[in-house]
Design an enzyme around this catalytic site. Sequence first.
Site, PDB file in Angstrom:
ATOM      1  N   HIS A 194       0.799  -1.236   0.000  1.00  0.00           N
ATOM      2  CA  HIS A 194       0.000   0.000   0.000  1.00  0.00           C
ATOM      3  C   HIS A 194       0.830   1.285   0.000  1.00  0.00           C
ATOM      4  CE1 HIS A 194       1.113   0.171   4.186  1.00  0.00           C
ATOM      5  NE2 HIS A 194       0.584   1.369   4.290  1.00  0.00           N
TER       6      HIS A 194
HETATM    7  N1  UDP Z   1      -3.441  -4.752   9.127  1.00  0.00           N
HETATM    8  C1  UDP Z   1      -4.712  -5.224   9.437  1.00  0.00           C
HETATM    9  N2  UDP Z   1      -5.488  -5.658   8.404  1.00  0.00           N
HETATM   10  C2  UDP Z   1      -5.089  -5.672   7.117  1.00  0.00           C
HETATM   11  C3  UDP Z   1      -3.775  -5.203   6.822  1.00  0.00           C
HETATM   12  C4  UDP Z   1      -2.990  -4.729   7.845  1.00  0.00           C
HETATM   13  O1  UDP Z   1      -5.128  -5.245  10.595  1.00  0.00           O
HETATM   14  O2  UDP Z   1      -5.857  -6.077   6.243  1.00  0.00           O
HETATM   15  C5  UDP Z   1      -2.615  -4.268  10.228  1.00  0.00           C
HETATM   16  C6  UDP Z   1      -1.232  -4.875  10.298  1.00  0.00           C
HETATM   17  O3  UDP Z   1      -1.271  -6.123  10.941  1.00  0.00           O
HETATM   18  C7  UDP Z   1      -0.470  -3.819  11.079  1.00  0.00           C
HETATM   19  C8  UDP Z   1      -1.090  -2.540  10.589  1.00  0.00           C
HETATM   20  O4  UDP Z   1      -2.355  -2.888  10.037  1.00  0.00           O
HETATM   21  O5  UDP Z   1      -0.714  -3.930  12.460  1.00  0.00           O
HETATM   22  C9  UDP Z   1      -0.193  -1.954   9.560  1.00  0.00           C
HETATM   23  O6  UDP Z   1      -0.826  -0.941   8.938  1.00  0.00           O
HETATM   24  P1  UDP Z   1      -0.400  -0.433   7.499  1.00  0.00           P
HETATM   25  O7  UDP Z   1       0.345  -1.493   6.809  1.00  0.00           O
HETATM   26  O8  UDP Z   1      -1.656   0.089   6.891  1.00  0.00           O
HETATM   27  O9  UDP Z   1       0.503   0.831   7.838  1.00  0.00           O
HETATM   28  P2  UDP Z   1       2.033   1.012   8.149  1.00  0.00           P
HETATM   29  O10 UDP Z   1       2.409   0.113   9.279  1.00  0.00           O
HETATM   30  O11 UDP Z   1       2.790   0.751   6.902  1.00  0.00           O
HETATM   31  O12 UDP Z   1       2.125   2.452   8.554  1.00  0.00           O
END
Ligand code: UDP
Length: 358
Positions: free
Chosen positions: A202
């Site tokens: 994403h």
């Molecule tokens: N996550 C979730 N459901 C999903 C995809 C990701 O609960 O379908 C959780 C994942 O386990 C983690 C968090 O969302 O705890 C990560 O968020 P994201 O990847 O959107 O953002 P980033 O960490 O890159 O800022």
Amino acid sequence: MKVVTVIGARPQFIKAAVVSRAFQKSDEVEEVIVHTGQHFDTNMSDVFFEEMSIPKPKYNLNINGLGHGAMTGQMLEKIEVVLLEENPDWVLVYGDTNSTLAGAIAATKLHIKVAHVEAGLRSFNMKMPEEVNRILTDRVSNVLFCPTDQAIENLLKEGYANIDADIVNIGDVMQDAAIFYSSKAKIGNLETPSDYILCTIHRAENTDDPQRLKSIIDALNKISQTMDIVLPLHPRTRMKLSAIGFSFETSKIKFIEPVGYLEMVHLLKNCSLVMTDSGGLQKEAYFFSKYCITLRDETEWVELVNNGYNSLVGSDYNKIVNEVESRLKSGDLEKSDYLYGRGNAGEKILEKLLEFNS
Ligand code: UDP
């Protein structure tokens, strides 16, 4: 002590759940939650509040679907109104989104103390909106809650020894979440193969660059010929894949809708390997002893790479395919370290806020 928590995106709900739980155990804290509305779908927002018992936001600003400038600007304006109304001792912000930056700027201009959870992280790539948000947020924060010693080192290199802010390593709130919710993992409506790779994509640097996106999705298509890939699909990625003419119908990748955290923990526990460009998921792979192949050119979580738990493959088709092939043979991680603390970051945040408030 009154705390206004500003959150708006999925990873922030997960992090705030940990800290809100610590706050709820204390009779010294009144927490007011402001949801900026950055993520708003049921499966990107509501499910986390329900499953993780996060208190209902007192304010929902409903700001989404805008460019960076308009989104951050509108948040800033509306958060300021909330802060004038609530007059808190602290504004608590998480991570590196536009909601983080808007909360931090609104508070600091009103001379309200700012505490930043996940401070000090750096990718050293200023093209990432997240890098801009985290650098600016750190600079105006009064308390910098760092998850690792590396994060503290990053701040010291930027001259923070001479800045009037408290910098503490409290460990990573996501470690707390992984420990607390591990036994609560649920399969829900998921129908997963017995052996699979868990993948998420994403990051703007991948989704907004058609060449990178195509190279990654072509590699995933290739891998899915011989190994199942379960991919909870972020709404932005779905839109961008459609825009490059990706054929969902003919692909063998098992695309599913974004899932709640408890289902995500189930997917993490049962997968063979993680592939992602997410920040949070790189650490969660480690928490659940899975190797992570990171679809980025750099990472903020360098200790994972330095300790051999994560490899960076960027968007290069051959690198992705070859790395997956070799890592699938290695099985689960063997680890005996605690790179992100022991799972008590939430309590430490409470303790430090009370201490610095007096
Ligand atoms: N996550 C979730 N459901 C999903 C995809 C990701 O609960 O379908 C959780 C994942 O386990 C983690 C968090 O969302 O705890 C990560 O968020 P994201 O990847 O959107 O953002 P980033 O960490 O890159 O800022």
